[in-house]
Write an enzyme that holds these catalytic residues in place. Sequence first.
Site, PDB file in Angstrom:
ATOM      1  CE1 TYR A  53      -4.010  -2.506   5.137  1.00 38.87           C
ATOM      2  CE2 TYR A  53      -3.282  -0.303   4.506  1.00 38.87           C
ATOM      3  CZ  TYR A  53      -3.739  -1.566   4.156  1.00 38.87           C
ATOM      4  OH  TYR A  53      -3.907  -1.886   2.829  1.00 38.87           O
ATOM      5  CE  LYS A 109      -1.310  -4.128   3.158  1.00 38.67           C
ATOM      6  NZ  LYS A 109      -1.375  -5.399   2.398  1.00 38.67           N
ATOM      7  CB  SER A 134      -0.880   0.005   1.250  1.00 39.32           C
ATOM      8  OG  SER A 134      -1.496   1.267   1.443  1.00 39.32           O
TER       9      SER A 134
END
Length: 255
Positions: free
Chosen positions: A161, A165, A148
């Site tokens: 998150y 990533k 991401s």
Amino acid sequence: MDLSSLFSLDGKVALITGASKGIGLSIATIFAAAGAKVVLSSRKQDDLDRESAKLNTKGYSTKGIACNVGNMEELKHLVDETVATFGGIDILVNNAAANPVFGPIHHTDISAFDKIMDVNLKAPFELSKLCFPHLIKSASPSVINISSIGGLSPEPGLGIYSVSKAALISMTKVFAKEWGEAKIRVNAICPGLIQTKFSEALWSNDKIMAMMMKQLPIKRVGTPEEIGAMALFLASPASTYTTGSVFTADGGFTI
């Protein structure tokens, strides 16, 4: 040069996690259209059976195999069933992801942290290792990790998150460096804002959208198919000298 074979996946077997919808389903559809035999995996068998049946009515060769990638014990079954069904594995796409929280990092409890890391980092780590004995037998093996833009620069409200990533990007480079001698290519794609159910908390938020549209050179939300097309490049003979690379598909957000 025969360009018809440059993006062909004829005779290849692809295993894709998080493939019952969104980016994963788009990758599965494009790979199947390019000639691959595709295993779609996600947690719910009913969803997989429905999407696989739709693809097979088009003449493609696909199968759905349920697996909760956050459960390390289920990953071996996924690999074993894939090999039993199609005879091997040439392409692995680690797409499944989790983000059970949205908000300040200090509101993220340890259980959410563990779930994010289990699905977003530990699962690609373990699944890649489980696939290694099969990938090494392939004439042109490829591993594609879906990271991401949050892995390049933390996104608001997506703290852990983004951490997961970022770690996935680093792990991509480690695998690429160590598996190069085995001729296994390992690359990462960093999508920007893509219109999927997973990212709905972002594109349905007017404040976030207004901020992003100010920064985006291409002023729109991306589509899953645009990520699928990049994945096809990384899975196909078109990218045989590409490994350890990190590709953004974000409308220019990270420029």
